[in-house]
Design an enzyme around this catalytic site. Structure first.
Site, PDB file in Angstrom:
ATOM      1  N   ASP A  45       0.833  -1.193   0.000  1.00 29.53           N
ATOM      2  CA  ASP A  45       0.000   0.000   0.000  1.00 29.53           C
ATOM      3  C   ASP A  45       0.876   1.254   0.000  1.00 29.53           C
ATOM      4  OD1 ASP A  45      -2.553   1.459   0.365  1.00 29.53           O
ATOM      5  OD2 ASP A  45      -1.639   2.021   2.271  1.00 29.53           O
TER       6      ASP A  45
ATOM      7  N   HIS B  76       4.595   4.122  -3.516  1.00 32.72           N
ATOM      8  CA  HIS B  76       5.434   5.210  -4.005  1.00 32.72           C
ATOM      9  C   HIS B  76       5.866   6.156  -2.891  1.00 32.72           C
ATOM     10  CE1 HIS B  76       1.233   6.427  -4.131  1.00 32.72           C
ATOM     11  NE2 HIS B  76       1.635   7.665  -3.947  1.00 32.72           N
TER      12      HIS B  76
ATOM     13  N   ASP C 299     -10.112   1.900  -5.036  1.00 34.39           N
ATOM     14  CA  ASP C 299      -9.928   3.347  -4.883  1.00 34.39           C
ATOM     15  C   ASP C 299     -10.659   4.135  -5.964  1.00 34.39           C
ATOM     16  OD1 ASP C 299      -8.233   3.158  -2.654  1.00 34.39           O
ATOM     17  OD2 ASP C 299      -6.536   2.691  -3.944  1.00 34.39           O
TER      18      ASP C 299
END
Length: 1525
Positions: free
Chosen positions: A522, A525, A623
């Site tokens: 999760d 980045h 999402d």
């Protein structure tokens, strides 16, 4: 059938850092590292952290790979070190000697196993569905809810985190990373990780489903108990004081929230409910008028001026006795690391150096100057903080606008303490007081340590930068899109920086890896890379085949690769929802996996090429916004079908298939998923069945997706039929079965959008076997949607009408299907639709028509002889043509190397001589060769990239012209070549009758098989040096086949019929028997046929490398003797002209010929026997007309003696037919030929300033520039290489005489005198360095023209030239003498001269033909230029700078010879140089479509269009270097 061993080759190049390049490999692949041109010859070590066998992986432990050199000598072109990849993960490699000069990462895919039998689940087979774990209810109900995934055909489930959730109830805000969420247990129960493991195992073994879950490393819930006990694990004001200004601003904004909520700003136009732009402007004013002036953030960055000035004054007064000098430094503020108000300072030492007192009262002046400067610096800081504040205001207003005003925003309503104006950036676990009192807490460490920074994400930020670390202004600029429920974790650089956090997260990782097949990273980045690396190493230690999934929002594929390569991410999540239309959705399918339909078969050993990350292509993620809201319910099925046809992992999120008409929020959703009940009623919430939503369609699509991947339907074609219809084809390259899905999307709701009733017909090549499925979304009477309070329910009024595995005639979507033909055996079915409504999908299974299928199977069976890959789908043809029952290898091994020249090569001019030509592709170009190499050169560029749109492939698809050309060209020649042609004809009889889109790949397969078979047969006929040689050596050896052949007309004068081993043929015109000896072309394409094919000089410079080294001794003998027969005036002709049109205008060819005779005697077993071979003299006397063979036969040794005798006597004659008829440019004086021996020095000399008798033979051609008839490089006198060649010959003859051979001892010199070979040899030895070496001593008594010397320590290019300055020009010719007669040179002098040559003349591929410091040097050769420049016009500078390749061979051989004399260190360094230089030739050879080395290049290796593309002597001399090593 198991795949053959797969090997990938990674070429290493100096300073090539590939950290951001993704290389994906599978387990059981071999990875070979090989040295690129920049590293060959160097001592290079490759280091990797891939573990050795039996050793556990440690990211920081490297070992060195051992080099393997299959040939054990020559060059580094085949040298490699390798890894056999058997463990999944990310591995680093780097290379260099003492220092790292390059490196990168490789990612090895995991092997996933599932089911009771533990069978492999390929990554492309994955169909995954995401579940919010909190919506699954008690653990004992999970299987009822997860059964929906099983019944819908998914084989993998992704759970959001399963741990205890934080106060916000977000699935990704975890309060305790180690504890299973207690909500999964009913009252009185206490499920543990063991129970969860049992459920996961049951799904794996019984349901054939794998499970993965998230790991969240970047933050923890703000209410985590452990973070309160260990606040050092977050970013607080104690361990991160750089955040103090941001915290002050955050508290100030909190009190603005409180004041707005309490109505204190109502009178200033800001009510609690913010809903207009006027309100926003009023808030903006409050920020600037109330907040910023009150908190004065700039003071945290400024210097307190007066104390700093006083300190400076004190220092100045204490330093009075010292003298100061200004250094020109600039004064800068040094930021206070604790970020206290006015805590910053300046460097007083710099101040003392800048403000220097000079004279009385100067100290006060200096203090005033400093004060002024400090005020300026403070002003600069104020401005910078103002910029930050302006950004902070803009960001806050943007947030307020979105959350409270925007139509697409959440419309949060009134500002309250629960819903503040802006999200708080820091935790504040104390009671609300006043801002002034809060600020006092900042300096109380026991409290300040609990002010923890929240996590979030920053739009457009560098993902490799930690936005909470010093140097970032994200928090003070309010650029963070903040998650107010989560605290950002502070790991530091390693476990030693925060031991508790690392240990805690390690346990969390171990729990996850122990129980789940894989993890989803999760917020990948924003997770520090070193943290993720460490944790994944921990996970893989427990589960080596860990499946790692991530979603990245870096905005750059290059940055994505940083994460993928460092972390070993198996699949990157890709979203179909990112597509704005069906065209883009189809493009994503093509982008994310598969080869094009009809792709070429790639070799099992091939270069490792960069790839894109393996995709997990989802129709929707948890999402994403709800596609029913952004598109329409009707689009769910066709978009899902498009995704399912992708050749990669695919999936969805629970709720999509049930048509839940809203996003299922990871934060606020508290209802449970519905359970599976096959009899569920559509209007009854809580249960679902196949009739719910599109579940029935998704089941069929998931099954199809998995079937296609399992059966290797790995070729993809996407056709945008119209703006809404996408057709996706998946093709199996072994069975040639296809599955075609035609999907009509409905991005707009058909109820409100007008879709066309006319659907374009489709043309599907082949035979439609069945309709795999046809489905469309339909409405039904089941009541309107009412959001259930307990379960997450979907739209009841929609379902899927579906039929599976039906015949075309039973389709409800297809109106009619007609069969048409596009040529032989290419049958196409035209499909006309009648009910392909928006929201519909139809999938066809298509096979080749039966006849084409039979032919493809037979063709594959015949190709098995070349590659076992073709076994799959092969069928034996009992009625195959007889020629095909013999393996091609047995036919080809009967070919001679002269036949191979025809089969493999022959350029346009050579073919034209036989009445043909090279194949021309209309609209593109002609092939370089008529033979197989012409085709292979093009296909080798097309094949790796599957460039099926290339004109070459178009030509193959459009007709049989190229196919017929290949076979007919050979059949027409008859003999064994004709048999090969018949084999091609028979193979092509299958090829012509298969669908045209398959012809390029099968034509390539046939050509590759034939080509490699021909190569094997070629090398078997060559010397052991070639057979055991490297790839580079073999490539060079092909030059022997390329250059040496037999044309339609004999190029060589006939040999004595008394000689054994002469090849004969019947002349096609006269029907008479004639000799057909192999001749050597000087270069292609310009010197390949007719009288310009054979040149004495070129032939004998190249003969050793192309014929002797390769073991072609008989051909070498025949060429030597044939030229011997043309001896006239004691010379060998330059232009041979078949002997009858020979020109005897060169002084060096005879000496190259003699060198070759010497080489033949030394290299060929019993080689000296050639001296007794009979030579048929074409010109028994100088004035004879050409004589027939056997008119006068004499042994070769007599011819040799005559050549030397004539030189000793002196050669002087005028060329026959002198004038423009033989040379239109030469002046009359140039036709006078002289070649003599200087009685004092023994040097051969000759020529005049109007002719050019050596290899540098450019004659001026331009009347405009007035250089016509003037040689650019006459090199008259004694050319250095001729002196060397003469010395070599004399030395050899002396040795022969001493060994008792037949050579006479004496030569006549005038009427009364004789001279022995030994005397002549010694005379040259005694005089060479005296006359040729340019000494470092300016007073050298041997130097006749000291004023002409411009470089010392070199050897002259000539001695006694008519233009004396020409002697002193630096050229590469003396290196030739060094090789053939090294005894002439003093080792130290030779080495120094070679060093100068290396520095001045050595280019990337060739040698500069003239010193760049010379006034007439020009490195660009342009033979078409005709201007008034004397030195350039019409290519006058041919040998005045352009870089010729063949001298490089002699230079390198000279370096190697003399390096050995100077010891091991020097020799090792020289070997590096040699290998490094040769590596560039290797690269050129590999890339050149001519498969050769050029005649010359322009300066610095630039391509020269006037050069021969491949030149015999260029190839030969490089081969000789390798032979010498």
């Amino acid at each position: 059938m198991s795949r053959s061993k797969q090997t990938r080759v990674l070429v290493l190049n100096d300073m090539e850092k590939l950290d951001r390049t993704l290389f994906r490999l599978e387990q059981e692949f071999e990875l070979q590292f090989r040295l690129g041109p920049t590293l060959q010859g160097k001592h290079v070590c490759v280091h990797t952290n891939y573990p050795t066998e039996g050793v556990r992986f440690d990211r920081h432990r490297y070992h060195t790979l051992e080099w393997v050199n299959p040939t054990g000598r020559e060059d580094d072109s085949d040298k490699f070190c390798s890894l056999k990849l058997q463990i999944a993960g990310s591995y680093h490699y780097y290379f260099g000697d003492d220092e790292k000069v390059g490196g990168g990462y490789i990612v090895v895919d995991p092997v996933l196993r599932v089911g009771a039998d533990n069978h492999v689940l390929p990554l492309d087979c994955i169909s995954i569905q995401t579940y919010l774990a909190k919506c699954l209810g008690p653990l004992d109900e999970w299987l009822d809810r997860l059964m929906v995934a099983k019944q819908a055909g998914y084989n993998m489930v992704h759970f959001t985190p399963l741990q205890t959730l934080g106060k916000s109830r977000s699935c990704y805000s975890l309060a305790d990373q180690l504890q299973l969420n207690p909500e999964f247990s009913r009252p009185g129960q206490n499920y543990t990780w063991t129970d969860m493991a049992a459920l996961v195992e049951k799904m794996k073994k019984e349901w054939n489903m794998l499970c993965i879950t998230d790991v969240v490393y970047n933050h923890t819930a703000a209410n985590s108990a452990w973070i309160k006990n260990h606040p050092e694990c977050g970013y607080n004001l104690v361990n991160s004081p750089h955040l103090r200004p941001a915290w002050v601003l955050d508290r100030a904004l909190w009190y603005v929230t409180c004041d707005i909520a309490d109505g204190k700003y109502a009178q200033r136009g800001v009510p609690a409910v913010v809903e207009t732009d006027h309100h926003l402007n009023a808030i903006r004013g409050i920020f600037w008028q109330d907040v910023f002036p009150k908190i004065k953030l700039w003071e945290y960055f400024q210097v307190k001026v007066e104390p700093a000035v006083e300190k400076f004054r004190t220092l100045l007064q204490s330093e009075k006795s010292k003298t100061f000098t200004s250094t020109g430094k600039q004064l800068r503020i040094i930021q206070d690391p604790q970020y206290r108000r006015f805590g910053s300072m300046v460097d007083m030492n710099s101040a003392l150096e800048i403000f220097v007192p000079n004279g009385p009262g100067a100290i006060e002046d200096c203090c005033n100057w400093l004060k002024k400067r400090l005020e300026e610096l403070n002003s600069e800081q104020y401005k910078e903080i103002s910029y930050h504040q302006e950004q902070a205001v803009n960001c806050c207003m943007g947030t307020v606008c979105y959350e409270r005003l925007a139509g697409h925003g959440p419309k949060m309503g009134a500002v309250t303490r629960k819903h503040p104006l802006v999200t708080r950036y820091f935790t504040f676990p104390f009671k609300e007081t006043t801002l002034e009192q809060d600020l006092l807490l900042m300096d109380q460490p026991e409290k300040a340590c609990h002010f923890l920074a929240h996590n979030g994400w920053v739009m457009g930020d560098d993902p490799l930068r930690n936005f909470a670390e010093p140097g970032s202004n994200v928090y003070v600029r309010r650029e963070l899109i903040c998650w107010g429920d989560s605290v950002k974790l502070r790991y530091g650089n390693g476990p030693e920086d925060c031991p508790y956090l690392w240990a805690h997260m390690q346990k969390y990782t171990e729990i996850t890896a122990k129980h789940f097949t894989g993890v989803r990273l999760d917020n990948c980045h924003s997770t520090p890379l070193h943290v993720a690396e460490f944790m994944l190493d921990v996970a893989r230690a427990l589960r080596p085949d860990l499946y790692v999934v991530a979603e990245l929002f870096t905005g750059s594929e290059e940055l994505d690769n940083v994460f993928v390569t460092r972390l070993g991410i198996s699949s990157l999540i890709r979203e179909a929802m990112s597509a704005g239309d069906s065209h883009e959705e189809g493009r994503l399918v093509y982008r994310y996996g598969g080869e094009p339909v009809g792709a070429f078969v790639q070799p099992s050993l091939r270069p490792l090429v960069p790839s894109i990350a393996h995709a997990m292509f989802l129709d929707v993620t948890h999402d994403n916004e709800c596609p029913i809201q952004t598109r329409s319910a009707f689009d769910s099925l066709p978009s899902s079908a498009i995704v399912s046809m992708a050749c990669c992992a695919t999936g969805s999120t629970r709720g999509y298939d049930e048509l839940v008409p809203h996003q299922i929020s990871v934060v606020s959703e508290e209802r449970f998923y519905q359970k599976w009940n096959p009899q569920a009623e559509p209007s009854k919430p809580g249960e679902v069945s196949l009739q719910s939503g599109i579940i029935a369609g998704k089941l069929a699509l998931n099954r199809l997706h998995q079937e296609l991947a399992a059966n290797r339907f790995n070729q993809v074609f996407v056709d945008q039929v119209d703006e809404d219809i996408v057709a996706v084809t998946r093709h199996c390259p072994s069975s040639h079965q296809s599955v075609v899905a035609v999907c009509r999307t409905a991005f707009q709701n058909p109820k409100h959008h007008s879709y066309s009733d006319e659907v374009p017909p489709m043309f599907i090549p082949g035979k439609i076997e069945e309709v795999v499925l046809e489905a469309r979304t339909i409405e039904r009477q089941a009541g309107s949607y009412v959001k259930d309070m307990k379960s997450i329910n979907g739209l009841p009024g929609f379902t899927v009408e579906i039929k599976e595995h039906i015949q075309l005639k039973d389709s409800g979507v297809v109106k009619q299907a007609g069969v048409t033909s596009r040529g032989r055996s290419e049958f196409v079915q035209e499909i006309v639709f009648e009910r392909l409504t928006p929201g519909s999908v139809i999938v066809f299974r298509v096979s080749l028509d039966p006849k084409a299928q039979e032919l493809v199977g037979a063709l594959r069976n015949l190709l098995v002889q070349f590659n076992p890959h073709y076994q799959a789908g092969s069928v034996r043809d009992e009625n195959a043509p007889a020629i095909l029952k013999t393996p091609l290898a047995q036919i080809i091994e009967k070919l001679t190397l002269a036949d191979m020249n025809v089969l493999m090569f022959r350029c346009e001019a050579e073919e034209k001589e036989d009445g043909g030509g090279c194949y021309n592709i209309p609209g593109w170009t002609s092939l370089k060769y008529a033979g197989l190499q012409g085709l292979m050169s093009v296909m080798s560029d097309i094949r790796p990239n599957n460039d099926l749109g290339h004109p070459f492939c178009d030509n193959l698809r459009q007709g049989d012209w190229m196919i017929d050309y290949v076979s007919n060209r050979l059949v027409s020649r008859g003999g064994v070549l004709g048999e090969v042609g018949q084999w091609f004809q028979a193979m092509f009889s299958y090829l012509k009758h298969i669908p045209r889109y398959l012809i390029p790949c099968y034509f390539d397969a046939i050509m590759v098989g034939a080509y490699t078979t021909a190569l094997d047969a070629t090398f078997k006929q060559m010397s052991s040096f070639i057979q055991k040689g490297s790839t580079f050596v073999r490539l060079l050896a092909l030059g022997s086949v390329q250059m040496c052949g037999v044309g339609r007309y004999p190029a060589l004068p006939p040999l004595s019929p008394a000689l054994p081993g002469i090849p004969y043929r019947t002349n096609s015109i006269t029907k008479q028997k004639e000799q057909c000896c192999v001749s050597m072309a000087a270069g292609l394409p310009h010197f390949s046929s007719g009288i310009f094919r054979c040149w004495g000089r070129d032939t004998f410079i190249a003969l050793r490398g192309l014929l002797l080294v390769t073991g072609r001794h008989l051909e070498a003998r025949n060429i030597i003797l044939s030229f011997a027969g043309t001896l006239r005036h004691g010379l060998i002709p330059n232009l041979l002209g078949e002997g009858v049109a020979a020109r005897y205008n060169c002084r060096d060819a005879v000496w190259w010929w003699l060198q070759c005779v010497q080489d033949y005697c030394k290299m060929v077993p019993n080689g000296t026997s050639i001296l007794q071979c009979l030579v048929s003299r074409m010109y028994p006397t100088d004035d004879s007309q050409p004589q027939a063979p056997s008119t006068l036969d004499q042994p070769l040794y007599e011819v040799i003696h005559e050549a030397l005798q004539r030189h000793m006597e002196g050669i002087e004659f005028r060329e026959r037919n002198a004038g423009p008829q033989i040379d239109r440019n030469m002046r009359d004086e140039g036709f006078s030929i002289v070649a003599k021996v200087n009685p004092d020095t023994g040097f051969v000399y000759g020529g005049n300033r109007f002719n050019c008798g050596t290899w540098m033979d450019k004659m001026g051609e331009s009347e405009t520039a007035r250089n016509k008839g003037i040689p650019a490089t006459p090199r008259d006198g004694s050319a250095v290489e001729i002196v060397g060649l003469c010395k070599s010959t004399l030395r050899w003859l002396v040795e022969l005489h001493k060994q008792g051979n037949i050579f006479p001892l004496f030569l006549s010199q005038g009427k009364q005198r004789t001279v022995s070979y030994e005397d002549w040899n010694q005379k040259i030895q005694n005089n060479f360095e005296k006359m040729f070496y340019v000494s470092h001593d300016p007073n050298d008594p041997n130097e006749k023209h000291p004023k002409l010397v411009h470089k010392r320590g070199i050897y002259k290019d000539s001695f006694g030239a008519s233009s004396s300055w020409c002697d002193y020009q630096l050229r590469p010719n003396f290196t030739i003498a060094m090789v053939v007669a090294p005894e002439l040179f003093t080792v130290e002098r030779a080495w120094g001269a070679l060093d100068i040559v290396e520095k001045k003349l050595l280019g990337p591929l060739g040698m500069k033909t003239l010193d760049p410091d010379d006034m007439v040097y020009c490195g660009i050769y342009d033979n078409s230029l005709d201007n008034d420049n004397y030195n350039l016009a019409r290519g006058f500078n041919y040998h005045q700078g352009p870089e010729w390749l063949w001298p490089v061979g002699y230079f390198l051989r000279a370096k190697l010879y003399f390096a050995k004399k100077l010891g091991k260190d020097t020799y090792d360094k020289t070997v590096f140089l040699v290998k490094n230089v040769l590596s560039r030739h290797n690269v050129h050879l590999e890339r050149s479509p001519w498969k050769g080395l050029p005649e010359l290049t322009n300066e610095n290796g630039q391509y020269c269009q006037f050069s021969c593309e491949t030149q015999a002597w260029s190839i030969a001399t490089i081969m000789e270097v390798l032979y010498d090593m």
